[in-house]
Design a protein around this motif. Structure first.
Motif, mmCIF file in Angstrom:
data_model
loop_
_atom_site.group_PDB
_atom_site.id
_atom_site.type_symbol
_atom_site.label_atom_id
_atom_site.label_comp_id
_atom_site.label_asym_id
_atom_site.label_seq_id
_atom_site.Cartn_x
_atom_site.Cartn_y
_atom_site.Cartn_z
ATOM 1 N N TYR A 194 0.743 -1.162 -0.025
ATOM 2 C CA TYR A 194 -0.216 0.046 0.019
ATOM 3 C C TYR A 194 0.733 1.304 0.097
ATOM 4 O O TYR A 194 0.730 2.230 -0.736
ATOM 5 N N THR A 195 1.778 1.168 0.897
ATOM 6 C CA THR A 195 2.784 2.358 0.909
ATOM 7 C C THR A 195 3.625 2.791 -0.174
ATOM 8 O O THR A 195 3.506 3.755 -0.848
ATOM 9 N N LEU A 196 4.031 1.655 -0.920
ATOM 10 C CA LEU A 196 4.892 2.032 -2.241
ATOM 11 C C LEU A 196 4.052 2.409 -3.324
ATOM 12 O O LEU A 196 4.456 3.325 -4.077
ATOM 13 N N THR A 197 2.860 1.820 -3.467
ATOM 14 C CA THR A 197 1.948 2.459 -4.311
ATOM 15 C C THR A 197 1.637 3.818 -4.363
ATOM 16 O O THR A 197 1.465 4.614 -5.168
ATOM 17 N N ARG A 198 1.222 4.546 -3.050
ATOM 18 C CA ARG A 198 0.678 5.684 -2.626
ATOM 19 C C ARG A 198 1.841 6.646 -2.827
ATOM 20 O O ARG A 198 1.721 7.674 -3.225
ATOM 21 N N VAL A 199 3.058 6.234 -2.378
ATOM 22 C CA VAL A 199 4.142 7.107 -2.007
ATOM 23 C C VAL A 199 4.409 7.737 -3.374
ATOM 24 O O VAL A 199 5.343 8.791 -3.401
ATOM 25 N N TYR A 200 4.462 6.972 -4.501
ATOM 26 C CA TYR A 200 4.881 7.674 -5.821
ATOM 27 C C TYR A 200 3.880 7.977 -6.572
ATOM 28 O O TYR A 200 3.774 8.167 -7.697
ATOM 29 N N GLY A 201 2.706 8.452 -5.874
ATOM 30 C CA GLY A 201 1.656 9.529 -6.566
ATOM 31 C C GLY A 201 0.348 8.616 -7.112
ATOM 32 O O GLY A 201 -0.233 9.257 -7.584
ATOM 33 N N ASN A 202 0.581 7.359 -6.787
ATOM 34 C CA ASN A 202 -0.843 6.755 -7.244
ATOM 35 C C ASN A 202 -2.079 7.110 -6.489
ATOM 36 O O ASN A 202 -2.058 7.157 -5.545
ATOM 37 N N ALA A 203 -3.217 7.036 -7.016
ATOM 38 C CA ALA A 203 -4.415 7.163 -6.435
ATOM 39 C C ALA A 203 -4.713 6.027 -5.482
ATOM 40 O O ALA A 203 -4.246 5.052 -5.525
ATOM 41 N N ARG A 204 -5.558 6.442 -4.393
ATOM 42 C CA ARG A 204 -5.980 5.431 -3.434
ATOM 43 C C ARG A 204 -6.688 4.087 -3.778
ATOM 44 O O ARG A 204 -6.356 3.106 -3.602
ATOM 45 N N ARG A 205 -7.268 4.156 -5.106
ATOM 46 C CA ARG A 205 -8.022 3.306 -5.562
ATOM 47 C C ARG A 205 -6.936 2.051 -6.225
ATOM 48 O O ARG A 205 -7.033 1.043 -6.097
ATOM 49 N N ARG A 206 -5.881 2.678 -6.825
ATOM 50 C CA ARG A 206 -4.965 1.712 -7.339
ATOM 51 C C ARG A 206 -4.111 1.106 -6.151
ATOM 52 O O ARG A 206 -3.745 -0.087 -6.377
ATOM 53 N N ALA A 207 -3.907 1.995 -5.208
ATOM 54 C CA ALA A 207 -3.319 1.311 -3.973
ATOM 55 C C ALA A 207 -4.212 0.077 -3.383
ATOM 56 O O ALA A 207 -3.511 -1.069 -2.876
ATOM 57 N N LEU A 208 -5.303 0.263 -3.270
ATOM 58 C CA LEU A 208 -6.206 -0.750 -2.772
ATOM 59 C C LEU A 208 -6.174 -2.012 -3.546
ATOM 60 O O LEU A 208 -6.240 -3.006 -3.202
ATOM 61 N N ALA A 209 -6.283 -1.642 -4.783
ATOM 62 C CA ALA A 209 -6.337 -2.614 -5.909
ATOM 63 C C ALA A 209 -5.047 -3.801 -5.872
ATOM 64 O O ALA A 209 -5.183 -4.880 -5.898
ATOM 65 N N MET A 210 -3.867 -3.005 -5.562
ATOM 66 C CA MET A 210 -2.696 -3.679 -5.577
ATOM 67 C C MET A 210 -2.600 -4.433 -4.068
ATOM 68 O O MET A 210 -2.159 -5.378 -4.175
ATOM 69 N N LEU A 211 -3.020 -3.923 -3.172
ATOM 70 C CA LEU A 211 -3.391 -4.452 -1.676
ATOM 71 C C LEU A 211 -4.050 -5.775 -1.898
ATOM 72 O O LEU A 211 -3.697 -6.883 -1.365
ATOM 73 N N CYS A 212 -5.327 -5.623 -2.646
ATOM 74 C CA CYS A 212 -6.071 -6.847 -2.909
ATOM 75 C C CYS A 212 -5.386 -8.001 -3.407
ATOM 76 O O CYS A 212 -5.600 -9.086 -3.311
ATOM 77 N N ALA A 213 -4.847 -7.688 -4.618
ATOM 78 C CA ALA A 213 -3.808 -8.493 -5.330
ATOM 79 C C ALA A 213 -2.954 -9.096 -4.515
ATOM 80 O O ALA A 213 -2.680 -10.556 -4.612
ATOM 81 N N ASP A 214 -2.137 -8.574 -3.756
ATOM 82 C CA ASP A 214 -1.313 -8.880 -2.732
ATOM 83 C C ASP A 214 -1.545 -10.027 -1.639
ATOM 84 O O ASP A 214 -1.259 -11.027 -1.347
ATOM 85 N N ALA A 215 -2.933 -9.629 -1.318
ATOM 86 C CA ALA A 215 -3.638 -10.539 -0.446
ATOM 87 C C ALA A 215 -4.170 -11.959 -0.926
ATOM 88 O O ALA A 215 -4.094 -12.800 -0.248
ATOM 89 N N ALA A 216 -4.531 -11.888 -2.256
ATOM 90 C CA ALA A 216 -5.209 -13.078 -2.876
ATOM 91 C C ALA A 216 -4.060 -13.667 -3.319
ATOM 92 O O ALA A 216 -4.148 -14.966 -3.393
ATOM 93 N N ALA A 217 -2.596 -13.289 -3.467
ATOM 94 C CA ALA A 217 -1.624 -14.047 -4.183
ATOM 95 C C ALA A 217 -1.042 -15.337 -3.464
ATOM 96 O O ALA A 217 -1.162 -16.414 -3.761
ATOM 97 N N PRO A 218 -1.116 -15.341 -1.769
ATOM 98 C CA PRO A 218 -0.780 -16.330 -1.230
ATOM 99 C C PRO A 218 -1.761 -17.620 -1.386
ATOM 100 O O PRO A 218 -1.296 -18.668 -1.427
ATOM 101 N N VAL A 219 -3.086 -17.162 -1.407
ATOM 102 C CA VAL A 219 -3.951 -18.309 -1.587
ATOM 103 C C VAL A 219 -3.996 -18.994 -2.967
ATOM 104 O O VAL A 219 -3.995 -20.103 -2.874
ATOM 105 N N ALA A 220 -3.819 -18.174 -3.959
ATOM 106 C CA ALA A 220 -3.482 -18.640 -5.082
ATOM 107 C C ALA A 220 -2.312 -19.688 -5.131
ATOM 108 O O ALA A 220 -2.231 -20.758 -5.856
#
Length: 242
Positions: free
Chosen positions: A150-176
């Motif tokens: 979340y921090t890396l996505t936001r700190v480089y100027g991405n919108a909160r929506r993109r940060a949340l999308a990357m966070l959800c992808a990161d959370a789902a990755a271990p299950v997959a």
């Protein structure tokens, strides 16, 4: 079982992202504990198990140890490449905020989390005790993964929506990643090499990322105590499993 355990990593990753959005003063204690858990798993469970499973030697050195060193160097190389790219883009941009760099770094975190899930599944193929120990380490450091994604996505100027999308992808990755191991069985020598590789990468994350971050602004005895507690907890888990 591996998939069910990976759901814990899913929830912990989301918790890390939520904390990144609402940083508290107790984050250093959580990171200190996570570093201790990771160190305990590498030294007390992953290395011994990988040495036993891999078996063979290459030029007088156990193959598992070569994979362990390779995993450490691979994690270091990936971090340096990302850092170099960030520095290069930062030099080109007047405000140092390049959204693509943040997305690239977050995507690397997603790939890393998927391999965490594979490691959980592979560990459960060895045995329940091994699976439980690796799962504890993965779940513990997935808090930091979610926080950093979340921090890396936001700190480089991405919108909160993109940060949340990357966070959800990161959370789902271990299950997959864990689910993928239901469709194949890893041969024991290959499994030993993979566990050694994962152990080296995990040690690098603990020693070079998690623990320095835990002590960066809070070099307190309580943080060190949390780290020692994490190691002792893994010792108890390993002892009970064997």
């Amino acid at each position: 079982m591996a998939v069910l355990v990976a759901l814990g990593a899913f929830l912990m990753t989301l918790a890390g992202g939520w904390t990144a959005h609402r940083v508290t003063d107790r984050r250093h204690l959580v990171l200190g504990l996570a570093g201790g858990l990771m160190l305990g798993v590498v030294g007390l469970e992953l290395l011994p198990e990988s040495l036993e499973a891999a078996g063979t030697e290459i030029h007088g050195v156990p193959a598992a140890l070569l994979h362990f060193v390779a995993g450490f160097l691979l994690a270091h190389l990936v971090e340096r490449l990302l850092a170099h790219r960030q520095a290069a883009h930062g030099a080109e941009e007047s405000d140092g905020r390049t959204p693509e760099v943040g997305l690239t770094a977050a995507a690397a975190m997603v790939g890393h989390s998927a391999m965490d899930g594979v490691a959980i599944g592979a560990a459960f193929q060895v045995g329940g005790g091994m699976g439980a120990a690796v799962a504890v380490a993965v779940i513990a450091h997935d808090f930091a993964d979610g926080f950093n994604t979340y921090t890396l996505t936001r700190v480089y100027g991405n919108a909160r929506r993109r940060a949340l999308a990357m966070l959800c992808a990161d959370a789902a990755a271990p299950v997959a990643g864990a689910a993928s191991t239901l469709f194949f069985t890893i041969p024991e020598p290959l499994l030993g090499g993979y566990l050694g590789l994962f152990g080296g990468a995990l040690l690098y994350l603990a020693a070079a990322e998690i623990l320095p971050e835990a002590h960066h602004q809070h070099p307190a005895r309580s943080t060190l105590l949390c780290t020692v507690t994490g190691v002792l907890f893994i010792w108890l888990v390993v002892g009970a499993a064997h």
